[in-house]
Design an enzyme around this catalytic site. Structure first.
Site, PDB file in Angstrom:
ATOM      1  N   HIS A 188       0.818  -1.204   0.000  1.00 58.35           N
ATOM      2  CA  HIS A 188       0.000   0.000   0.000  1.00 58.35           C
ATOM      3  C   HIS A 188       0.851   1.254   0.000  1.00 58.35           C
ATOM      4  O   HIS A 188       0.555   2.219  -0.704  1.00 58.35           O
ATOM      5  CB  HIS A 188      -0.929   0.000   1.228  1.00 58.35           C
ATOM      6  CG  HIS A 188      -2.101   0.889   1.078  1.00 58.35           C
ATOM      7  ND1 HIS A 188      -2.109   2.181   1.531  1.00 58.35           N
ATOM      8  CD2 HIS A 188      -3.305   0.696   0.500  1.00 58.35           C
ATOM      9  CE1 HIS A 188      -3.278   2.743   1.245  1.00 58.35           C
ATOM     10  NE2 HIS A 188      -4.018   1.867   0.623  1.00 58.35           N
ATOM     11  N   CYS A 189       1.937   1.241   0.740  1.00 57.59           N
ATOM     12  CA  CYS A 189       2.732   2.457   0.935  1.00 57.59           C
ATOM     13  C   CYS A 189       3.284   3.038  -0.360  1.00 57.59           C
ATOM     14  O   CYS A 189       3.107   4.212  -0.634  1.00 57.59           O
ATOM     15  CB  CYS A 189       3.889   2.182   1.891  1.00 57.59           C
ATOM     16  SG  CYS A 189       3.340   1.735   3.541  1.00 57.59           S
ATOM     17  N   ILE A 190       3.974   2.233  -1.149  1.00 55.15           N
ATOM     18  CA  ILE A 190       4.663   2.779  -2.320  1.00 55.15           C
ATOM     19  C   ILE A 190       3.732   2.980  -3.517  1.00 55.15           C
ATOM     20  O   ILE A 190       3.740   4.049  -4.123  1.00 55.15           O
ATOM     21  CB  ILE A 190       5.893   1.926  -2.678  1.00 55.15           C
ATOM     22  CG1 ILE A 190       6.893   2.001  -1.524  1.00 55.15           C
ATOM     23  CG2 ILE A 190       6.531   2.400  -3.980  1.00 55.15           C
ATOM     24  CD1 ILE A 190       8.074   1.083  -1.654  1.00 55.15           C
ATOM     25  N   ASP A 206      -0.050   5.226  -1.575  1.00 51.81           N
ATOM     26  CA  ASP A 206       0.029   6.444  -0.768  1.00 51.81           C
ATOM     27  C   ASP A 206       0.570   7.660  -1.519  1.00 51.81           C
ATOM     28  O   ASP A 206       0.042   8.761  -1.346  1.00 51.81           O
ATOM     29  CB  ASP A 206       0.842   6.199   0.508  1.00 51.81           C
ATOM     30  CG  ASP A 206       0.098   5.269   1.478  1.00 51.81           C
ATOM     31  OD1 ASP A 206      -1.091   4.965   1.232  1.00 51.81           O
ATOM     32  OD2 ASP A 206       0.719   4.839   2.466  1.00 51.81           O
ATOM     33  N   PRO A 207       1.608   7.522  -2.364  1.00 51.96           N
ATOM     34  CA  PRO A 207       2.058   8.707  -3.107  1.00 51.96           C
ATOM     35  C   PRO A 207       0.979   9.285  -4.035  1.00 51.96           C
ATOM     36  O   PRO A 207       0.983  10.482  -4.307  1.00 51.96           O
ATOM     37  CB  PRO A 207       3.248   8.190  -3.916  1.00 51.96           C
ATOM     38  CG  PRO A 207       3.752   7.045  -3.111  1.00 51.96           C
ATOM     39  CD  PRO A 207       2.516   6.396  -2.550  1.00 51.96           C
TER      40      PRO A 207
END
Length: 190
Positions: A41-43, A46-47
């Protein structure tokens, strides 16, 4: 780094050798390795929230948008490279993927680029199976043991529990697509 991998393929140099050479710099270097895309999810997600918020504030997040575009294009690009490996035709080719989660030793499939690679290979006519000790079923398909009865093995997410000896012992053609510097016995494909 995925864009570097694309350039390296066209210009016929090794992305991994380039990264190794850059790592000799005595300070300020952190290696990143090419892959079939980014998961979790983060990379990958989220951006995009940041880019959306930036655009609402009147600022275009060009680099974030470009990185997302390059990363999301990798499964199709890799499929095209694999097709060229088979003289442009994957119809009926038996391809097995080792590891479909987005990173090693977890069961998380969120945004896993392996899932898009499977779709692209299927669209190209390949008969795709996969082995993942952390995922038993996905969209009606089941994880199957690694087999030597394939035209090509793909190392995507090399979980520590995967034993590649079945492929090594009978010289299965394997392309290592994993996003790390580990040597599993085959050259890196990206």
């Amino acid at each position: 780094v995925n864009e570097l991998s694309i350039v390296a393929d066209v210009m016929d140099f090794s992305t991994h050798e380039t990264i190794e050479a850059a790592a000799t710099k005595p300070f300020g270097f952190m290696p990143f390795f090419p892959s079939i895309g980014v998961g979790g999810h983060c990379i990958p997600v989220d951006p995009s929230y940041l880019a959306f918020s930036a655009e609402n504030a009147g600022v275009e997040a060009k680099f974030i948008n470009l990185a997302n575009k390059v990363n999301s294009s990798m499964p199709a690009l890799v499929t095209e490279r694999i097709k060229s490996y088979f003289n442009g035709d994957l119809k009926g080719k038996r391809i097995q993927i080792a590891g479909i989660t987005y990173k090693p030793n977890i069961s998380d499939l969120r945004e896993s680029p392996a899932l898009n690679l499977i779709k692209e290979l299927n669209i190209a006519g390949a008969v795709v199976t996969w082995h993942d000790p952390f995922v038993k079923f996905y969209e009606g398909q089941q994880s199957v043991a690694l087999t030597s009865e394939v035209d090509l093995g793909l190392i995507v997410t090399p979980h520590s529990q995967i034993d590649f000896s079945i492929w090594k012992n009978v010289n299965v053609k394997v392309l290592d697509l994993s996003a790390n510097s580990n040597d599993y016995g085959w050259p890196k494909f990206l």
